[in-house]
Motif scaffolding. Structure first.
Motif, PDB file in Angstrom:
ATOM      1  N   PHE A  72      -7.921 -22.349 -46.844  1.00 38.44           N
ATOM      2  CA  PHE A  72      -8.890 -23.446 -46.423  1.00 38.44           C
ATOM      3  C   PHE A  72      -8.859 -22.214 -45.480  1.00 38.44           C
ATOM      4  CE2 PHE A  72      -6.334 -25.805 -48.847  1.00 38.44           C
ATOM      5  CZ  PHE A  72      -7.371 -26.346 -49.409  1.00 38.44           C
ATOM      6  N   ASP A  73     -10.392 -21.491 -44.824  1.00 43.71           N
ATOM      7  CA  ASP A  73     -10.728 -20.713 -43.905  1.00 43.71           C
ATOM      8  C   ASP A  73     -11.735 -20.712 -43.371  1.00 43.71           C
ATOM      9  OD1 ASP A  73     -11.836 -18.696 -42.365  1.00 43.71           O
ATOM     10  OD2 ASP A  73     -11.220 -16.505 -44.190  1.00 43.71           O
ATOM     11  N   THR A  74     -11.027 -21.378 -41.839  1.00 43.20           N
ATOM     12  CA  THR A  74     -12.449 -22.488 -41.448  1.00 43.20           C
ATOM     13  C   THR A  74     -13.233 -21.735 -41.013  1.00 43.20           C
ATOM     14  OG1 THR A  74     -11.493 -21.964 -39.557  1.00 43.20           O
ATOM     15  CG2 THR A  74     -10.860 -24.128 -40.558  1.00 43.20           C
ATOM     16  N   LEU A  75     -13.136 -19.577 -40.428  1.00 47.30           N
ATOM     17  CA  LEU A  75     -13.527 -18.876 -40.155  1.00 47.30           C
ATOM     18  C   LEU A  75     -15.449 -18.850 -41.292  1.00 47.30           C
ATOM     19  CD1 LEU A  75     -11.780 -16.713 -37.911  1.00 47.30           C
ATOM     20  CD2 LEU A  75     -13.425 -18.468 -36.817  1.00 47.30           C
ATOM     21  N   ARG A  77     -15.171 -20.431 -43.904  1.00 49.14           N
ATOM     22  CA  ARG A  77     -15.554 -21.575 -44.377  1.00 49.14           C
ATOM     23  C   ARG A  77     -15.843 -21.501 -45.847  1.00 49.14           C
ATOM     24  NH1 ARG A  77     -20.184 -24.972 -40.286  1.00 49.14           N
ATOM     25  NH2 ARG A  77     -19.439 -23.774 -38.620  1.00 49.14           N
ATOM     26  N   ASP A  78     -14.833 -21.126 -46.626  1.00 51.34           N
ATOM     27  CA  ASP A  78     -14.627 -21.062 -47.665  1.00 51.34           C
ATOM     28  C   ASP A  78     -13.294 -21.664 -48.550  1.00 51.34           C
ATOM     29  OD1 ASP A  78     -13.336 -19.086 -47.627  1.00 51.34           O
ATOM     30  OD2 ASP A  78     -14.441 -18.208 -48.838  1.00 51.34           O
ATOM     31  N   ALA A  79     -13.073 -22.380 -49.381  1.00 48.71           N
ATOM     32  CA  ALA A  79     -11.688 -22.211 -49.964  1.00 48.71           C
ATOM     33  C   ALA A  79     -11.616 -21.243 -51.418  1.00 48.71           C
ATOM     34  CB  ALA A  79     -11.219 -23.892 -49.861  1.00 48.71           C
ATOM     35  N   GLU A  80      -9.574 -20.983 -51.609  1.00 49.80           N
ATOM     36  CA  GLU A  80      -9.200 -20.081 -52.329  1.00 49.80           C
ATOM     37  C   GLU A  80      -8.531 -21.177 -52.727  1.00 49.80           C
ATOM     38  OE1 GLU A  80      -9.790 -15.946 -52.215  1.00 49.80           O
ATOM     39  OE2 GLU A  80     -11.986 -15.763 -51.127  1.00 49.80           O
ATOM     40  N   LYS A 100      -1.425 -17.200 -42.364  1.00 58.87           N
ATOM     41  CA  LYS A 100      -1.264 -18.055 -40.936  1.00 58.87           C
ATOM     42  C   LYS A 100      -2.899 -18.377 -40.449  1.00 58.87           C
ATOM     43  CE  LYS A 100       0.205 -14.788 -38.323  1.00 58.87           C
ATOM     44  NZ  LYS A 100       0.166 -13.076 -38.258  1.00 58.87           N
ATOM     45  N   GLU A 101      -3.733 -17.682 -39.743  1.00 61.33           N
ATOM     46  CA  GLU A 101      -4.490 -17.748 -40.080  1.00 61.33           C
ATOM     47  C   GLU A 101      -5.576 -18.537 -40.529  1.00 61.33           C
ATOM     48  OE1 GLU A 101      -5.579 -16.086 -36.980  1.00 61.33           O
ATOM     49  OE2 GLU A 101      -3.780 -15.562 -37.122  1.00 61.33           O
ATOM     50  N   MET A 102      -5.113 -19.037 -41.787  1.00 63.04           N
ATOM     51  CA  MET A 102      -5.529 -19.831 -42.462  1.00 63.04           C
ATOM     52  C   MET A 102      -5.059 -21.665 -43.017  1.00 63.04           C
ATOM     53  SD  MET A 102      -7.466 -18.204 -45.442  1.00 63.04           S
ATOM     54  CE  MET A 102      -7.569 -16.346 -45.078  1.00 63.04           C
ATOM     55  N   TYR A 103      -5.729 -22.408 -43.168  1.00 64.22           N
ATOM     56  CA  TYR A 103      -4.628 -23.836 -43.875  1.00 64.22           C
ATOM     57  C   TYR A 103      -4.817 -23.918 -45.052  1.00 64.22           C
ATOM     58  CZ  TYR A 103      -6.671 -26.175 -39.897  1.00 64.22           C
ATOM     59  OH  TYR A 103      -7.218 -26.767 -38.139  1.00 64.22           O
ATOM     60  N   THR A 104      -3.730 -23.923 -44.910  1.00 62.67           N
ATOM     61  CA  THR A 104      -2.820 -23.996 -46.473  1.00 62.67           C
ATOM     62  C   THR A 104      -2.189 -24.939 -47.117  1.00 62.67           C
ATOM     63  OG1 THR A 104      -0.220 -23.045 -45.759  1.00 62.67           O
ATOM     64  CG2 THR A 104      -2.429 -21.283 -46.878  1.00 62.67           C
ATOM     65  N   LEU A 105      -2.521 -25.120 -48.513  1.00 64.11           N
ATOM     66  CA  LEU A 105      -1.515 -26.254 -48.976  1.00 64.11           C
ATOM     67  C   LEU A 105      -0.789 -25.384 -50.371  1.00 64.11           C
ATOM     68  CD1 LEU A 105      -1.381 -29.470 -50.070  1.00 64.11           C
ATOM     69  CD2 LEU A 105      -3.749 -29.579 -51.661  1.00 64.11           C
TER      70      LEU A 105
END
Length: 118
Positions: A72-75, A77-80, A100-105
């Motif tokens: 989830f890239d907040t900069l 604004r997308d998810a992959e 690390k700059e993104m939220y990950t699951l």
């Protein structure tokens, strides 16, 4: 997802140690690519990371899906989603650190532990 992995060719366009085409300071710690003839939210193929267990193959030479990493890239604004193939626990941590700059699951494939141990 396993059927998708087996039905589509894997293309490694950023081998381990290569740099990002637009950001040369970013070095790929493992092989990175995509599944041919698939599509993702960024318009390219579904992303894949190939881990250090990639030399281990099933008898039919099919790769094992270790799990899926959702980013989830907040900069932007997308998810992959990124498919993790033949990854050890250490590989999974390396991949998460890379993002690390993104939220990950991370979603593990319950069948992968059995397949990788055979």
């Amino acid at each position: 997802m396993t059927q998708l992995l087996h039905a589509n060719s894997l293309v490694i366009d950023r081998p381990k140690g290569s740099t990002h085409p637009r950001y040369p300071q970013i070095v790929y710690p493992l092989d990175y690519g995509y599944l041919e003839d698939t599509s993702s939210s960024d318009g390219g193929g579904i992303d894949v990371w190939v881990g250090s267990l990639s030399t281990l193959m099933n008898e039919d030479e099919q790769k094992t899906l270790t799990g899926i990493l959702c980013t989830f890239d907040t900069l932007k604004r997308d998810a992959e989603i990124k498919l993790l193939i033949e990854c050890s626990a250490e590989d999974i941590q390396i991949i998460r650190d890379f993002h690390k700059e993104m939220y990950t699951l991370y979603i593990p494939n319950p069948a992968a532990e059995h397949e990788l141990s055979n």
